[in-house]
Design a protein around this motif. Structure first.
Motif, PDB file in Angstrom:
ATOM      1  N   PRO A  10      15.400  37.847  77.784  1.00 50.72           N
ATOM      2  CA  PRO A  10      14.957  36.513  78.216  1.00 50.72           C
ATOM      3  C   PRO A  10      13.844  35.989  77.312  1.00 50.72           C
ATOM      4  O   PRO A  10      12.925  36.740  76.962  1.00 50.72           O
ATOM      5  N   TYR A  12      11.026  34.734  77.470  1.00 51.41           N
ATOM      6  CA  TYR A  12       9.857  34.486  78.319  1.00 51.41           C
ATOM      7  C   TYR A  12       8.609  34.988  77.603  1.00 51.41           C
ATOM      8  O   TYR A  12       8.612  36.069  77.026  1.00 51.41           O
ATOM      9  N   PHE A  54      16.535  28.521  74.134  1.00 54.57           N
ATOM     10  CA  PHE A  54      17.918  28.447  74.614  1.00 54.57           C
ATOM     11  C   PHE A  54      18.850  27.754  73.614  1.00 54.57           C
ATOM     12  O   PHE A  54      20.054  28.006  73.619  1.00 54.57           O
ATOM     13  N   LYS A  58      22.182  29.751  72.749  1.00 50.21           N
ATOM     14  CA  LYS A  58      23.525  29.163  72.871  1.00 50.21           C
ATOM     15  C   LYS A  58      24.295  29.290  71.555  1.00 50.21           C
ATOM     16  O   LYS A  58      25.502  29.573  71.547  1.00 50.21           O
ATOM     17  N   LEU A  79      14.058  34.157  85.989  1.00 52.41           N
ATOM     18  CA  LEU A  79      14.584  32.790  85.912  1.00 52.41           C
ATOM     19  C   LEU A  79      15.138  32.495  84.519  1.00 52.41           C
ATOM     20  O   LEU A  79      16.175  31.838  84.379  1.00 52.41           O
ATOM     21  N   ASP A  80      14.461  32.997  83.502  1.00 53.60           N
ATOM     22  CA  ASP A  80      14.976  32.803  82.140  1.00 53.60           C
ATOM     23  C   ASP A  80      16.215  33.650  81.894  1.00 53.60           C
ATOM     24  O   ASP A  80      17.107  33.252  81.143  1.00 53.60           O
ATOM     25  N   GLU A  83      19.032  31.749  83.227  1.00 55.19           N
ATOM     26  CA  GLU A  83      19.372  30.643  82.328  1.00 55.19           C
ATOM     27  C   GLU A  83      20.283  31.114  81.192  1.00 55.19           C
ATOM     28  O   GLU A  83      21.143  30.375  80.728  1.00 55.19           O
ATOM     29  N   LYS A  86      23.707  31.324  82.621  1.00 52.78           N
ATOM     30  CA  LYS A  86      24.213  29.955  82.794  1.00 52.78           C
ATOM     31  C   LYS A  86      24.715  29.408  81.453  1.00 52.78           C
ATOM     32  O   LYS A  86      25.799  28.810  81.380  1.00 52.78           O
ATOM     33  N   ALA A  87      23.929  29.630  80.398  1.00 57.10           N
ATOM     34  CA  ALA A  87      24.329  29.164  79.069  1.00 57.10           C
ATOM     35  C   ALA A  87      25.648  29.790  78.651  1.00 57.10           C
ATOM     36  O   ALA A  87      26.525  29.127  78.084  1.00 57.10           O
ATOM     37  N   GLU A  90      28.502  28.122  80.462  1.00 54.91           N
ATOM     38  CA  GLU A  90      28.728  26.752  79.991  1.00 54.91           C
ATOM     39  C   GLU A  90      29.458  26.741  78.651  1.00 54.91           C
ATOM     40  O   GLU A  90      30.250  25.841  78.377  1.00 54.91           O
ATOM     41  N   ASN A 114      23.397  32.715  92.772  1.00 55.40           N
ATOM     42  CA  ASN A 114      23.542  31.941  91.543  1.00 55.40           C
ATOM     43  C   ASN A 114      24.989  32.069  91.057  1.00 55.40           C
ATOM     44  O   ASN A 114      25.461  33.168  90.759  1.00 55.40           O
ATOM     45  N   ARG A 396       8.070  32.656  87.629  1.00 54.32           N
ATOM     46  CA  ARG A 396       7.497  32.711  86.283  1.00 54.32           C
ATOM     47  C   ARG A 396       5.991  32.990  86.315  1.00 54.32           C
ATOM     48  O   ARG A 396       5.413  33.450  85.329  1.00 54.32           O
TER      49      ARG A 396
END
Length: 642
Positions: A10, A12, A54, A58, A79-80, A83, A86-87, A90, A114, A396
């Motif tokens: 992540p 972060y 990100f 990606k 949380l990261d 993400e 999620k990326a 997508e 999630n 975070r």
């Protein structure tokens, strides 16, 4: 064709940990080794260390086209991590996503709320992820895979827990997948930083800690021979000379630990070891602390956490205050660096209790003290008791830096300021003390560390100035800088400077404005991949930034500074890194035509980089870059009619 799994850290950052070095993602080394043994192709992408965001993540996912994307997380990074998944979805909804780590292990139901999470790997991951991938690739029964959680219709299914791995000596690793150039311990010059786990687990029951609960208060050690064999392999194969031992409790078994030290002394690898252990073990080992030092241990973190017995008892820190004092004294007597932390922000905290903690921390007098904000891990034993005082659910901020618990008699802001004042007070006193040290290694180590702390953008932003530096300290810092410059200066420098000019049909002031705008730099500097973290909103002499440059097929990172900024006349920047780069732009002309002169200068230090980039190569790169930059600026300025 082998199926590919992409492991991503992540992106972060909370600052403190990254001040000292860039740390190897050891978890992924073991997981990648396990899946490769099972016939899959692993890729490790350390976005955190590379300081990629990100956008880059990606791009990496799109380039690698993985079948699986996996991330690991603690509470502050979760949380990261989500993400990232999620990326992945997508980019390609067919990618299978997996998340593991301490937070997902306990909070697997939360993770599976999630929609971008397909599977949660719980507990130790090596066997679990290997079996999960094999099951998915062969269409097997997921219920037979121990240690995972997943959605089954509208329900969450958690399979049987997996037993801990008993043989830690023969776990496969994937050290060859690590981009070693990224990992350095900034405190020690010319270092390459590695990490070797010699044990897993902790048998104690501190209520604020997640590790003892994750490991079920159990401990397992590798054989000394296995651990030292891996250290020797990394030292001789990859040039690692600084090792972090990330174990929660490496010294749990004194006989085993002493044997490990004896083997390191016998090997005499010329390495440095950074480690953590418990204060009572240091006191127990006072007769063999000389072996710690001789084996290469230079830096020891011990968990004091509190300076009064009442608080230690509250968090079930099974140790007496006096033991922490003795441990730090003993480490100092043997010439090693001490580091510890003090927790603030308990529900009963007051300004008076903070002042008492600061006073007692100075009596402890470690070389490095951290004043940490108590974080309420949602799975820790203390969580229910802390729940009424939790002021934010933003994970975070659960980073031990940002206050999350609001004491009964203090505001969050007051806790934040209390932490800042503790840092300021402790370190200004510490700087003066360093001047009196007789040990040259320790004195230099601490001074370099202080310089890193003071130059850290995180420390500056979070804590402000630590105070006015005493003149004698400032003088010593300047001397240190001169010594470092001389020490780092290579026997031979490969340098090249190219200067070229071009006429542009555009006003000189407009061309100047275009060239000096950071938003345009990656448009016309063809090898510049990214520019970020500018220190000022308006570019001027002294503005600093971070950059990524593509050279010789490698992405190189570094820091840069605007060295000259003369409106409509001259603009210069210096970028420091593996290949230091200086770019200078000269402008002359009128309201119709501009003559732009561009100088570029790469400097390659040392014989190692000289192997891949001799003087002719550098000159060729400079010439190619100069031509490309001037052409880009001319084409863009004229086409866009600036």
């Amino acid at each position: 064709m082998k199926k590919k799994i992409l492991f991503i850290t992540p992106p972060y950052h909370c600052g403190v940990v990254e001040v000292a070095g860039h740390w190897v993602p050891l978890t992924f080394v073991y997981l990648a080794g396990a899946v490769r043994e099972a016939g899959f192709e692993p890729v490790i992408y350390d976005a955190m260390t590379k300081r990629h965001g990100f956008k880059e993540i990606k791009k990496k996912i799109s380039e690698e086209k993985p079948d699986y994307v996996a991330a690991t997380a603690i509470t502050s990074t979760v949380l990261d991590a989500l993400e990232i998944l999620k990326a992945a979805k997508e980019i390609n909804s067919g990618i299978t996503t997996i998340i593991g780590g301490v937070h997902p292990h306990f909070m697997y139901k939360e993770m599976l709320e999630n929609k971008f999470v397909d599977y949660v790997a719980r507990g130790e991951g090596e066997e679990t992820i290997k079996e999960l991938l094999l099951c998915l690739s062969k269409g097997g029964d997921l219920a037979e895979v121990k240690g995972i959680a997943y959605r089954s219709g509208q329900k969450v299914t958690a399979t049987q827990p997996r037993q801990f791995i008993q043989d830690l000596d023969n776990l496969p690793t994937a050290w060859d997948l690590i981009e070693w150039k990224d990992y350095r311990y900034f405190v020690i010059p010319k270092s390459r930083l590695g990490s070797v786990s010699t044990s897993r687990g902790c048998s104690h029951d501190c209520t604020f800690c997640s590790q003892q609960k994750f490991w079920h208060q159990s401990w397992r050690g590798r054989s000394p021979e296995s651990a030292v064999r891996e250290i020797e392999h990394l030292a001789k194969t990859y040039g690692v000379n600084v090792f972090l031992i990330p174990d929660e409790h490496p010294t749990h078994d004194r006989d085993r630990w002493e044997s490990l030290l004896d083997l390191l002394i016998e090997k005499d690898l010329g390495i440095y070891l950074l480690m953590e252990t418990r204060a009572e073990d240091i006191v127990r080992d006072k007769d063999i602390l000389w072996k710690y030092k001789k084996a290469g241990v230079v830096h020891i973190y011990i968990g004091v956490e509190a300076t009064n017995q009442e608080t230690l008892d509250l968090i079930k820190k099974d140790v007496k205050v006096e033991i922490g004092l003795d441990a730090i004294r003993l480490i100092h007597e043997h010439g090693m660096i001490t580091e510890t932390s003090f927790l603030l922000g308990f529900p009963h905290e007051t300004k008076k209790s903070v002042a008492k903690t600061l006073k007692l921390s100075k009596i402890y007098n470690p070389d490095f003290a951290h004043y940490l904000a108590l974080a309420p891990w949602p799975y820790a034993d203390m969580y229910k008791d802390l729940l009424p005082y939790i002021a934010t659910k933003d994970y975070r901020k659960y980073n031990l830096i940002d206050p999350v618990i609001k004491p009964e008699k203090m505001s969050l802001k007051a806790v934040d300021w209390a932490i800042i004042d503790c840092y300021r007070s402790f370190y200004m006193g510490k700087l003066k003390e360093i001047l009196t040290l007789k040990d040259p290694f320790k004195k230099r180590y601490l001074l370099v560390s202080m310089k890193l702390i003071m130059n850290s953008s995180f420390i500056v932003d979070k804590l402000g100035s630590l105070g006015t530096m005493p003149p004698q300290v400032k003088e010593l810092m300047n001397k240190l800088k001169t010594e470092e410059a001389e020490e780092e200066k290579p026997a031979e420098e490969l340098t090249s400077k190219i200067s070229m000019s071009v006429k542009i049909n555009a006003p000189a002031d407009k061309v100047f404005d275009y060239v000096t705008n950071p938003e345009n730099w990656t448009r016309y500097v063809t090898s510049l991949v990214d520019v970020r973290n500018l220190s000022t909103k308006t570019v001027k002499a002294g503005t600093t930034f971070e950059w990524t440059y593509r050279m010789l097929g490698m992405n190189l990172d570094g820091k840069g500074r605007i060295t000259e900024f003369h409106k409509d006349k001259k603009f210069a920047m210096q970028m420091e890194g593996a290949f230091p780069i200086r770019e200078v732009y000269f402008f002359s002309g009128d309201s119709k035509v501009t003559t732009l002169t561009f100088e570029i200068h790469y400097e390659v230090p040392g014989k190692v980089l000289g192997v891949i980039a001799n003087r002719l190569v550098i000159e060729k790169l400079n010439r190619k870059e100069a031509v490309a930059v001037l052409k880009k600026v001319k084409d863009i300025c004229e086409a866009e009619n600036i």
